[in-house]
Each structure stands twice: as structure tokens, then as C-alpha cells.
Write an enzyme that holds these catalytic residues in place. Structure first.
Site, PDB file in Angstrom:
ATOM      1  CG  HIS A   1     -12.589  28.243  11.578  1.00 44.18           C
ATOM      2  ND1 HIS A   1     -13.894  28.318  11.980  1.00 44.18           N
ATOM      3  CD2 HIS A   1     -12.540  28.677  10.308  1.00 44.18           C
ATOM      4  CE1 HIS A   1     -14.628  28.794  10.980  1.00 44.18           C
ATOM      5  NE2 HIS A   1     -13.828  29.020   9.960  1.00 44.18           N
TER       6      HIS A   1
ATOM      7  CB  SER B   1       1.175 -15.688   0.996  1.00 47.72           C
ATOM      8  OG  SER B   1       0.268 -14.837   1.631  1.00 47.72           O
TER       9      SER B   1
ATOM     10  CG  ASP C   1      10.472 -15.393   2.305  1.00 53.17           C
ATOM     11  OD1 ASP C   1      10.045 -14.246   2.120  1.00 53.17           O
ATOM     12  OD2 ASP C   1       9.861 -16.418   1.912  1.00 53.17           O
ATOM     13  N   PRO C   2       9.319 -15.476   5.576  1.00 54.76           N
ATOM     14  CG  PRO C   2       7.513 -14.020   5.852  1.00 54.76           C
ATOM     15  CD  PRO C   2       8.970 -14.052   5.516  1.00 54.76           C
TER      16      PRO C   2
ATOM     17  CG  ASP D   1       3.019  -6.102   3.129  1.00 52.68           C
ATOM     18  OD1 ASP D   1       3.416  -7.203   3.557  1.00 52.68           O
ATOM     19  OD2 ASP D   1       2.168  -5.993   2.233  1.00 52.68           O
ATOM     20  N   GLY D   2       4.060  -6.820   6.629  1.00 55.41           N
ATOM     21  CA  GLY D   2       3.432  -7.250   7.869  1.00 55.41           C
ATOM     22  C   GLY D   2       2.077  -7.903   7.767  1.00 55.41           C
TER      23      GLY D   2
ATOM     24  CB  THR E   1      10.180 -16.540  -2.939  1.00 51.03           C
ATOM     25  OG1 THR E   1      10.694 -17.598  -3.761  1.00 51.03           O
ATOM     26  CG2 THR E   1      10.528 -15.199  -3.578  1.00 51.03           C
TER      27      THR E   1
ATOM     28  CB  SER F   1      -9.033  29.511   1.866  1.00 50.30           C
ATOM     29  OG  SER F   1      -9.376  30.472   0.906  1.00 50.30           O
TER      30      SER F   1
END
Ligand code: ADP
Ligand code: MG
Length: 543
Positions: A222, A426, A529-530, A385-386, A475, A58
């Protein structure tokens, strides 16, 4: 921990139960094999069908259980993780699969598998069953000339052999014919694998460890080390090397089928990309690629690697590979002609804003954003989240500066680029903002002709209407609203720009409650905030 279970045995036992739970058409016999249920098994219409039995350790799922079905395997014997099944399991499966036309054993070339299938076939023969064995040995990593080593290992090509034998058996061919076709399929197939990690079987250490930037070439399924540990090669180079070896081992075949197999830990999208690159390379070679398959078929638990297999094909082999089967893990080979050129039709028709009057103010803003991509991404990485900087670059990067045209034309071009190229929140937010700005600026020859406070107010309302953000949600709205209020109050763009920047900076004082940054909760505190920052810069740009 790399597993939610503590040991391999528990996972494999419960996992097998899960497999049979998912396959109402398969029966799990307590003698240790899975078998296609009698009530779904189709007849050949020409008397009893040759039975097909495979099996092995398996941990390679969906191999082999996923290939049980009409047109492929009748029964499968799973061993413990990476351990061959025992002879008794195989004997019982053989007995159950024999409808009177004999049984073919499809066995991957590993000593344990070969021996246990060997014992089982001898016992079954003594009991009066006709058994033929087809050995699969496709892995050229262990190819040796003539000495008495075990030779090539059996890996991903097992699936092709199972398919060829399965299709032949379903046509009502004889035991000898089915076995002969299986042997021919095997003799025309070769594989080679590479990995960036060992495998993490629960309860064991990683099977081998690689330094960052290294790869293991010629690895087995394996977790046994491969033939060499090397610096990771660029993918095109690596594929060229692997495919060249496979083609040479097949003595430069005319037509081939290609299988890109996920060893378990590579993202499916990456496997699809590897398929394209492999097909591209084969396109430069003196060989015709006629079928492609890619996905996770023969895995090595969760290994972050892949294998490539080539099979030299002719009309007969292709017909057997293309024949229908209801085995759920089989993927019908796709007829290959060429790698399509996916032109980005939408992006190529976007407005370019490159003729007419230069709009220096708006261009200055674009330039400022483009100069800050890295910093903007850092802000989004800390709080979200970049991807913010990348989204900005995708939208604004394609423009040649200065932007030219009427303000409305330029705003429209920016909007379209955001909507099509940026993606993310954005993309939508800046897209709708600039589209509204374009509408509000229609008829104006230059910026000074626009009622900026009304235009910015309408654009901000459009954003708030779309995303439901209010001041304080962290925002773009946090820069826009104070900026506009100041503009309405004093009529001074300079004051407005200052208020917008203050609004943007204030976003560092509270946690985001909208957009992706809201998922990180308090982690977004202390981070500006960007989006708000970029909007504040717009006021400065307009100034
Ligand atoms: P994603 O959140 O999908 O990763 P981006 O990173 O491209 O999108 O954009 C994030 C920016 O979007 C934030 O900095 C914020 O200014 C803005 N934003 C998030 N949600 C909203 C919203 N509901 N209304 C207005 N702007 C928002
Ligand atoms: Mg983001």
C-alpha cells in the site's frame, strides 16, 4: 504527473467499470461486488459448491477480480484504492455466493479488512449462512515474535490461497475441508518485497521517496514504508537475502513453489530475469524448486518493486495449484527442473577470419570504428536512439585483429557478424553492404586485385535498393555515393576518401529522413550521421 487522472476515486470507479467491461462472464452488483455469472458457473457434480469470497482495497489488480472464475473465486468485493471494502458489500457478496454449502472468506491480514469481513461474517451467520474465514498472512517483513502487533501482513500469497480453496471447492469438498486447505496453504507460504520507489496514486504525493541508489526493503503493498531504507544491493545478493529469509521462516522446506510478483512498475522482461536469478539461487540451496510463476499478480499501484513468495508444497498442494481454472489472471504454475542454458548457437558458428593473409587495410578500419564506439553512440543519441555504437561494437568487437583471409572471406565474415550480432538498421545495412562487397571481391587475393569502384558501386546499390535512401536522406548513402563518384571520376582512393568524408560531414546540414533519426526531425540537424561517418572511414581504411 504520474497519472492521466486527477484522483484515485475517479480512476477506481471507471477502472472497475472497465474490469467488468472486459469480463462478460462476471456481473457487477450494485451492492458492491463482482460475481461469476450463473450461466458460466460450473457445478461440482456433487451438489452445491462452497462459495469463495475475497476482496480488499483496489489498486492491487489483477488481485482479486482477475481471480474470479471457475476453480477460483465466486465473488470479490473491491474497496476504494488501498481501503478495505465495507461490511455491507461483503455481506451481500456472501449471500450471493452461498449455494447452500457455505462460504469461505479469504481475507488478507490488515486491520480494516479483518474487521469488515468480521462484521460481515457475523451478520451473514445471523442470517443463517455458514461462513469460514481464512486469513492470509505471508509477509515476513512484519513478522514479530509473540507480542500483540498485527503480525505478518497478507500479500501476494493471497492468490495461492484463493487457488487452493478454489480448486478444493470445485472438487466438491466441504466447507470445513476447503477452509482447512486454505489455512494450510497460507501457513506454508511466505513473502517479502523490495522496491526502488513508492507508489503514485493519482491525487496523492508519491507514498514515500527514495534517494537515487536507495531501496526500500520489506515494503508492503500500500505504499507504506518498509522495514529499512538502504543502499541498493546487487540483485544476486538481494535475492539471496530475501530467499534465505523466506526459507528460514518456512523451516527449510523440502519442496517449494516460487512466485516472482511485479509490484506494478517493473518491466515484464526484468521480472522474467529476476525469476531466473531467484531460481538459480534456490538451485544452490538444500530445497527442490518444483513450480514457478512470475508476473504482475498483486500490485501496489505502480510501485517499481517486486515481491518473492515461497510456498512449501506436497503432492496435495501441487494438485490443487495445478488444477485448471478459467480465472484470467491465474497463470498455471510451470514445472521447474532447471534454468536452461541458452547457448548462442548462431553466433558461435560465424566465420572468424583468423587464418590466411592479414588484411591490414580492412583491419585498420575495424580498429578505428572500435576506438570510436563512444563518439558514434553520442552522435546516434543526439539524432537517433543511441544504439549505433553498441551495434558496431557487437558486430566488430568479436574479431581478433588483424583480420585474415582473402578480401572476400574477410568481407563475408564482417557481413555475417553484422547480420547476426548487430541488430538495428545498421546490422542490415552494413550486413548487405559487406556481403555484396564479398561477392564482388571473389577470386581476388588482395585488395589491389579488386575493381573497387565497381565493387563499391554494387554494394551501395544493394543498400539503396534495400532501404530506399537517396543522397540527402542523412544515411550511409551520403558518404558512399560521393566517394564512389569521385573514385569513378579520378580513380584516386585518396580523392574518394576526401569526398566521402565531406559527404558524411554534410549530413549535419540537414535533417534525417530515413532510419530512426528521422523520428526526431530537426533535432538531427547539426549532427553528423554516424553511419555515414563509418562508411567514410572505410574509404580511408581501404586507402
Ligand atoms: P536504428 O536506426 O535501428 O537505431 P542504428 O542506430 O544501428 O539503427 O543505425 C543507424 C544508421 O543507419 C544511421 O546512422 C544511418 O546511416 C543508417 N541508416 C538508417 N536508415 C537507412 C537507410 N534507409 N538506408 C541506409 N542506411 C540507413
Ligand atoms: Mg540507432
Amino acid at each position: 504527473m504520474n497519472s492521466f487522472f486527477d484522483d484515485a476515486e475517479t480512476v477506481s470507479q471507471i477502472g472497475l467499470t472497465g474490469i467488468s467491461l472486459g469480463r462478460p462472464d462476471v456481473e457487477w452488483h450494485d451492492r458492491g461486488f463482482l460475481q461469476l455469472s450463473e450461466n458460466v458457473a460450473q457445478s461440482t457434480g456433487k451438489g452445491p459448491k462452497v462459495g469463495l469470497v475475497s476482496g480488499g482495497g483496489s489498486g492491487h489488480e489483477p488481485l482479486h477480480a482477475g481471480f474470479i472464475g471457475n476453480g477460483m473465486l465466486d465473488a470479490v468485493c473491491p474497496g476504494h484504492v488501498f481501503t478495505s471494502p465495507n461490511a455491507r458489500q461483503i455481506k451481500s457478496a456472501t449471500r450471493a455466493a452461498d449455494q447452500g454449502a457455505g462460504v469461505v472468506h479469504i481475507v488478507k491480514n490488515y486491520t480494516g479488512d479483518v474487521m469488515n469481513f468480521g462484521v460481515a461474517s457475523r451478520i451473514a451467520a445471523d442470517e443463517g449462512h455458514d461462513v469460514e474465514t481464512v486469513l492470509v498472512d505471508d509477509d515476513i517483513a512484519t513478522e514479530t515474535d509473540g507480542n500483540d502487533s498485527p503480525g505478518r501482513r497478507g500479500t501476494a500469497a493471497a492468490m495461492w490461497v484463493e487457488k487452493v480453496c478454489g480448486a478444493a471447492a470445485a472438487q466438491g469438498r466441504s466447507l470445513k475441508e476447503v477452509a482447512e486447505l486454505g489455512r494450510r496453504a497460507n501457513s506454508q507460504a511466505r513473502s517479502i518485497a523490495v522496491t526502488l520507489s513508492g507508489c503514485h496514486v493519482p491525487g496523492s504525493e508519491e507514498s514515500f521517496t527514495l534517494d537515487r541508489g536507495d531501496m526500500e526493503f520489506g515494503v508492503g503493498i500500500h505504499g507504506e514504508p518498509g522495514i529499512s531504507t538502504e543502499k541498493q544491493q546487487e540483485l544476486p545478493e538481494l535475492l539471496e537475502r530475501m530467499l534465505t529469509k523466506l526459507l528460514a521462516s518456512l523451516n527449510q522446506p523440502k519442496q517449494v513453489a516460487l512466485l516472482v510478483n511485479n509490484l506494478g512498475g517493473i518491466a515484464e522482461l526484468e521480472i522474467s530475469a529476476i525469476l531466473v536469478e531467484a531460481a538459480r539461487f534456490l538451485g544452490t540451496q538444500d530445497v527442490e524448486l518444483v513450480r514457478i510463476q512470475s508476473g504482475a499478480f498483486t500490485t501496489a499501484w505502480d510501485m517499481r518493486g517486486f515481491s518473492l513468495s515461497l510456498m512449501a508444497v506436497d503432492e496435495e498442494m501441487l494438485a490443487l495449484l495445478d488444477a485448471p481454472t478459467d480465472a484470467p489472471a491465474w497463470q498455471t504454475p510451470v514445472k521447474f527442473t532447471e534454468v536452461p542454458q541458452l547457448a548462442d548457437a548462431t553466433a558461435s558458428t560465424l566465420p572468424t577470419a583468423d587464418s590466411g593473409v592479414p588484411q591490414r587495410h580492412i583491419s585498420a578500419w575495424v580498429e578505428r570504428v572500435m576506438d570510436s564506439i563512444h563518439d558514434l553512440t553520442e552522435l546516434d543519441r543526439k539524432a537517433g536512439d543511441g544504439d549505433f555504437g553498441i551495434n558496431m561494437r557487437n558486430a566488430l568487437g568479436p574479431f581478433e585483429l588483424p583480420l585474415k583471409g582473402t578480401p572476400s572471406e574477410v568481407f563475408h565474415a564482417i557481413s555475417e557478424s553484422y547480420l547476426v550480432r548487430a541488430g538495428g538498421t545498421s546490422g542490415a545495412v552494413f550486413g548487405i553492404f559487406f556481403e555484396k562487397l564479398a561477392q564482388e571481391s571473389e577470386g581476388a587475393e588482395k585488395l589491389a586485385d579488386i575493381d573497387l569502384s565497381a565493387a563499391l558501386r554494387a554494394s551501395t546499390d544493394a543498400v539503396m535498393d534495400l532501404g530506399g535512401a537517396k543522397v540527402g536522406d542523412c544515411t550511409v548513402v551520403d558518404a558512399l555515393v560521393p566517394g564512389i563518384e569521385k573514385l569513378e571520376e579520378t580513380g584516386s582512393l585518396e580523392d574518394a576518401a576526401e569526398a566521402a568524408l565531406k559527404g558524411a560531414e554534410d549530413t549535419a546540414n540537414y535533417a534525417a529522413s530515413k532510419g530512426r533519426a528521422s523520428y526526431v526531425g530537426d533535432k538531427s540537424k547539426g549532427v553528423i550521421d554516424p553511419g555515414a561517418l563509418v562508411m567514410a572511414w572505410l574509404f580511408e581504411g581501404l586507402l
